[in-house]
Enzyme design. Structure first.
Site, PDB file in Angstrom:
ATOM      1  N   ASP A  89     -10.633   4.597  -4.101  1.00 61.20           N
ATOM      2  CA  ASP A  89     -11.544   3.691  -3.403  1.00 61.20           C
ATOM      3  C   ASP A  89     -12.687   3.239  -4.316  1.00 61.20           C
ATOM      4  OD1 ASP A  89     -10.009   5.102  -1.487  1.00 61.20           O
ATOM      5  OD2 ASP A  89     -11.536   4.830   0.061  1.00 61.20           O
ATOM      6  N   HIS A 114     -14.814   0.322  -2.885  1.00 63.30           N
ATOM      7  CA  HIS A 114     -15.709  -0.086  -1.803  1.00 63.30           C
ATOM      8  C   HIS A 114     -16.882  -0.973  -2.217  1.00 63.30           C
ATOM      9  CE1 HIS A 114     -13.954   1.742   1.698  1.00 63.30           C
ATOM     10  NE2 HIS A 114     -13.810   2.907   1.080  1.00 63.30           N
ATOM     11  N   ASP A 126      -8.834  -0.094  -0.682  1.00 67.46           N
ATOM     12  CA  ASP A 126     -10.240  -0.004  -0.267  1.00 67.46           C
ATOM     13  C   ASP A 126     -11.164  -0.594  -1.331  1.00 67.46           C
ATOM     14  OD1 ASP A 126      -9.377   1.079   2.091  1.00 67.46           O
ATOM     15  OD2 ASP A 126     -10.738   2.791   2.057  1.00 67.46           O
ATOM     16  N   ASP A 176     -15.964  -3.470   1.767  1.00 63.27           N
ATOM     17  CA  ASP A 176     -16.734  -2.736   2.787  1.00 63.27           C
ATOM     18  C   ASP A 176     -17.622  -1.679   2.152  1.00 63.27           C
ATOM     19  OD1 ASP A 176     -15.796  -4.185   4.962  1.00 63.27           O
ATOM     20  OD2 ASP A 176     -14.186  -2.772   5.420  1.00 63.27           O
ATOM     21  N   ARG A 177     -18.670  -1.322   2.905  1.00 60.61           N
ATOM     22  CA  ARG A 177     -19.665  -0.314   2.516  1.00 60.61           C
ATOM     23  C   ARG A 177     -20.591  -0.795   1.404  1.00 60.61           C
ATOM     24  NH1 ARG A 177     -19.357   3.284   6.790  1.00 60.61           N
ATOM     25  NH2 ARG A 177     -17.319   4.261   6.932  1.00 60.61           N
ATOM     26  N   ASN A 224      -6.728   1.045   4.023  1.00 60.45           N
ATOM     27  CA  ASN A 224      -7.019   0.818   5.447  1.00 60.45           C
ATOM     28  C   ASN A 224      -8.144  -0.191   5.652  1.00 60.45           C
ATOM     29  OD1 ASN A 224      -8.686   3.115   4.438  1.00 60.45           O
ATOM     30  ND2 ASN A 224      -9.560   3.083   6.484  1.00 60.45           N
ATOM     31  N   HIS A 225      -8.990  -0.416   4.632  1.00 60.99           N
ATOM     32  CA  HIS A 225     -10.060  -1.408   4.767  1.00 60.99           C
ATOM     33  C   HIS A 225      -9.600  -2.822   4.418  1.00 60.99           C
ATOM     34  CE1 HIS A 225     -13.841   0.832   5.662  1.00 60.99           C
ATOM     35  NE2 HIS A 225     -13.054   1.849   5.336  1.00 60.99           N
ATOM     36  N   HIS A 280      -2.306   4.731  -0.282  1.00 60.95           N
ATOM     37  CA  HIS A 280      -3.739   4.856  -0.014  1.00 60.95           C
ATOM     38  C   HIS A 280      -4.076   6.121   0.758  1.00 60.95           C
ATOM     39  CE1 HIS A 280      -7.892   3.881   0.613  1.00 60.95           C
ATOM     40  NE2 HIS A 280      -7.740   4.151   1.897  1.00 60.95           N
ATOM     41  N   ARG A 337      -9.915  10.891  12.487  1.00 58.49           N
ATOM     42  CA  ARG A 337     -10.270   9.487  12.266  1.00 58.49           C
ATOM     43  C   ARG A 337      -9.931   8.612  13.461  1.00 58.49           C
ATOM     44  NH1 ARG A 337     -11.046   8.122   6.707  1.00 58.49           N
ATOM     45  NH2 ARG A 337     -10.235   9.635   5.203  1.00 58.49           N
ATOM     46  N   HIS A 381      -8.681   7.553  -0.299  1.00 61.43           N
ATOM     47  CA  HIS A 381      -9.010   7.583   1.140  1.00 61.43           C
ATOM     48  C   HIS A 381     -10.033   8.620   1.560  1.00 61.43           C
ATOM     49  CE1 HIS A 381      -8.311   6.385   5.229  1.00 61.43           C
ATOM     50  NE2 HIS A 381      -7.611   7.443   5.584  1.00 61.43           N
TER      51      HIS A 381
END
Length: 324
Positions: free
Chosen positions: A61, A63, A89, A92-93, A121-122, A171, A219, A246
């Site tokens: 990740d 991000h 990923d 995001d964030r 997943n993002h 992932h 989750r 992840h």
């Protein structure tokens, strides 16, 4: 208006875009749309489970932490000198999701055989509307057209990879619906990630050394799985190792299940507050593994009202391991 009939950009054109991206410049909406449309044609040719030759450097990740991605390339080598496999990923964030995914897309367009981008997943319309990418696109462009262009590309990203005929790269993790790789190869990936089912499981699941079999994930998507599940999957597919991302790792990586599963985490000082180390996983031509750890780039932007990154206790970090 789509650029479906636009002329293909030359290598020089894409090199110029990469140079701008490396300076953290925003490309305009129409250029991004062109890149995305051309990249979809490249990704369409890749299978759900892509074969990746070793040696390769595997990235977890990131991000939206753009300057840490630049640092990563300084440490691991630039594309195309180093062969890269990213595990998803990208957005995001972090505050530079647009710049991060633009750079990676341009690199993939320019050097399609030297960089592989898997889906995380993002890379999803629903998740990016909650965790920052959608709002960032609105803020930086005044519309959601760039968000639409990138989320359309996300539907084309491969699901998993086989590295050197030895490693399974994904992932998240495994699925109770998937026993053989061929079951992944026949999935319809050209869609939004669903709430449940094998595609969701591969994006969302996590290993748990305290569990056997599959169990409900905290989750709210995917599963947690034990050593027995991993061992059976490896044996049935004649593989040696699973590498995935992840989950935040304070030391940059984690090895579980008698070193048959690795988690690689590549966002240092995640969210500019966790104080964690990051890593990339370097796999040589014999499929030997070595983690190369690194800290945050000096240029990484911190919150302006922060006196420095917060460093949670190990207990706090453990409780936040699903904050990804």
């Amino acid at each position: 208006w789509q650029y479906e009939t636009a002329p293909t950009m030359s290598k020089g054109d894409v090199d110029a875009l990469i140079a701008r991206c490396m300076r953290c410049e925003l490309l305009d909406e129409l250029l991004i749309q062109m890149v995305c449309n051309e990249l979809k044609a490249v990704l369409m040719e890749e299978s759900n489970v892509k074969s990746v030759a070793a040696p390769v450097t595997i990235v977890g990740d990131v991000h939206g932490q753009f300057y840490d991605v630049v640092e990563l390339f300084l440490i691991g080598g630039k594309v195309p000198d180093t062969n890269y496999l990213f595990l998803g990923d990208y957005v995001d964030r972090g505050p530079f999701s647009v710049e991060t995914i633009t750079l990676l897309c341009c690199l993939k367009l320019r050097h399609p055989q030297r960089i592989t981008l898997l889906r995380g997943n993002h890379e999803s319309r629903q998740i990016t509307q909650v965790y920052g990418f959608y709002a960032e696109c609105q803020r930086k462009f005044g519309s959601v057209s760039v968000w639409r262009s990138f989320t359309d590309v996300f539907d084309y990203l491969p699901i998993a990879a086989i590295v050197g005929n030895s490693f399974f790269a994904v992932h998240g993790g495994l699925s109770p619906s998937i026993h053989h790789l061929d079951q992944i190869r026949i999935l319809d990936r050209f869609t939004e990630i669903p709430h449940e089912g094998p595609l969701a499981d591969l994006m969302w699941s996590d290993p748990d050394p305290e569990k056997m079999g599959f169990a409900i994930s905290p989750r709210g998507a995917g599963y947690v799985f034990g050593h027995d599940v991993l061992k059976r999957f490896l044996e049935m597919n004649k593989l040696d190792h699973v590498v995935r991302a992840h989950q935040l790792c304070m030391t940059g990586y984690q090895e579980l299940f008698d070193n048959t599963l690795s988690t690689v985490w590549s966002a240092p000082n995640y969210c500019y507050r966790f104080g964690n180390i990051a890593s990339i996983l370097e796999v040589d031509e014999h499929c030997s593994r070595q983690f190369n750890v690194f800290g945050a780039s000096p240029e990484s932007e911190r919150p302006s009202n922060s006196g420095g990154p917060a460093r949670p206790t190990s207990q706090a970090a453990d409780s936040e391991r699903y904050f990804t």
